[in-house]
Design an enzyme around this catalytic site. Sequence first.
Site, mmCIF file in Angstrom:
data_model
loop_
_atom_site.group_PDB
_atom_site.id
_atom_site.type_symbol
_atom_site.label_atom_id
_atom_site.label_comp_id
_atom_site.label_asym_id
_atom_site.label_seq_id
_atom_site.Cartn_x
_atom_site.Cartn_y
_atom_site.Cartn_z
ATOM 1 N N ASN A 186 42.616 35.891 34.615
ATOM 2 C CA ASN A 186 43.883 35.871 33.886
ATOM 3 C C ASN A 186 44.427 37.285 33.801
ATOM 4 O OD1 ASN A 186 46.008 34.851 32.176
ATOM 5 N ND2 ASN A 186 44.919 35.757 30.433
ATOM 6 N N HIS A 195 46.831 39.626 31.365
ATOM 7 C CA HIS A 195 47.349 39.637 29.998
ATOM 8 C C HIS A 195 48.074 40.961 29.776
ATOM 9 C CE1 HIS A 195 47.598 38.490 25.807
ATOM 10 N NE2 HIS A 195 47.256 39.725 25.502
ATOM 11 N N SER A 215 45.810 43.924 31.410
ATOM 12 C CA SER A 215 44.399 43.717 31.730
ATOM 13 C C SER A 215 44.253 42.467 32.570
ATOM 14 C CB SER A 215 43.575 43.503 30.446
ATOM 15 O OG SER A 215 43.801 44.536 29.512
ATOM 16 N N ASP A 219 41.756 35.158 25.920
ATOM 17 C CA ASP A 219 41.993 36.584 26.234
ATOM 18 C C ASP A 219 40.784 37.458 25.915
ATOM 19 O OD1 ASP A 219 44.602 35.860 26.940
ATOM 20 O OD2 ASP A 219 45.352 36.206 24.926
HETATM 21 C C1 GAR Z 1 53.395 38.443 32.502
HETATM 22 O O1 GAR Z 1 53.799 39.591 31.812
HETATM 23 C C2 GAR Z 1 51.970 38.060 32.099
HETATM 24 O O2 GAR Z 1 51.141 39.148 31.868
HETATM 25 C C3 GAR Z 1 52.244 37.294 30.836
HETATM 26 O O3 GAR Z 1 53.390 36.532 31.108
HETATM 27 C C4 GAR Z 1 54.208 37.218 32.057
HETATM 28 C C5 GAR Z 1 54.505 36.275 33.204
HETATM 29 O O4 GAR Z 1 55.447 36.821 34.091
HETATM 30 N N1 GAR Z 1 51.122 36.482 30.485
HETATM 31 C C6 GAR Z 1 50.772 36.212 29.239
HETATM 32 O O5 GAR Z 1 51.410 36.586 28.275
HETATM 33 C C7 GAR Z 1 49.542 35.348 29.099
HETATM 34 N N2 GAR Z 1 49.114 35.296 27.732
HETATM 35 P P1 GAR Z 1 55.593 36.231 35.570
HETATM 36 O O6 GAR Z 1 55.799 34.713 35.442
HETATM 37 O O7 GAR Z 1 56.823 36.914 36.099
HETATM 38 O O8 GAR Z 1 54.355 36.570 36.333
#
Ligand code: GAR
Length: 198
Positions: A108, A110, A137, A146
């Site tokens: 994952n 985060h 991370s 997480d």
């Molecule tokens: C990213 O910033 C990722 O790190 C976050 O959502 C966004 C997705 O963007 N993930 C989380 O918050 C998970 N808890 P994307 O769809 O453009 O990759």
Amino acid sequence: MSKRVAIFISGGGSNMLALVRSMTGDHPARPCLVLSNDPEAGGLARAAELGIPTVAVDHRPFGGDRAAFEAALAPHLAAARPDIIALAGFMRVLTAGFVKRFEGRMLNIHPSLLPKYPRLHTHARALAAGDTEAGCSVHVVTPELDDGPILGQARVPILPGDTPETLAARVLKQEHILYPAVLRRFAAGDRRPVLLPG
Ligand code: GAR
């Protein structure tokens, strides 16, 4: 033999695209599926344009029944036969049972320097705390949200005048560098963390 990677998304899928684009040439893995819990996720069309098999399993008809939602994912995963699952902006919490089925094979990303700021609103929380740096991370997924072993981190400065949006954009750029770097190592069987200064 290349490792097969299923990527789970919920939104625009920019991290998914960074991962897909990285998996060429001598990369030890290839994408086998992009799966979303949201049929409207923008990343689905972008993956399909790149020739990746896609599937949407809407979580909403299952209400809060996470196990039933995951049971509906099972035939798609059985068909795609992933060796690795990469969660990339996948905003559903998975049950311990599902996580255990893919123990040690699910990653994952985060948007915080874990163990700081698990869960949501990471950038607003970093700003409210007066932090001077933020980051992202990549970790192995364990049943605790997480929380798994960290496989890589990238750091960025927090600048005067930053808002959650400007900080998120700065971190996201690093996510697109970090996640492909970690996936490449992980798929090659190398668990040493990737540490990027930002
Ligand atoms: C990213 O910033 C990722 O790190 C976050 O959502 C966004 C997705 O963007 N993930 C989380 O918050 C998970 N808890 P994307 O769809 O453009 O990759």
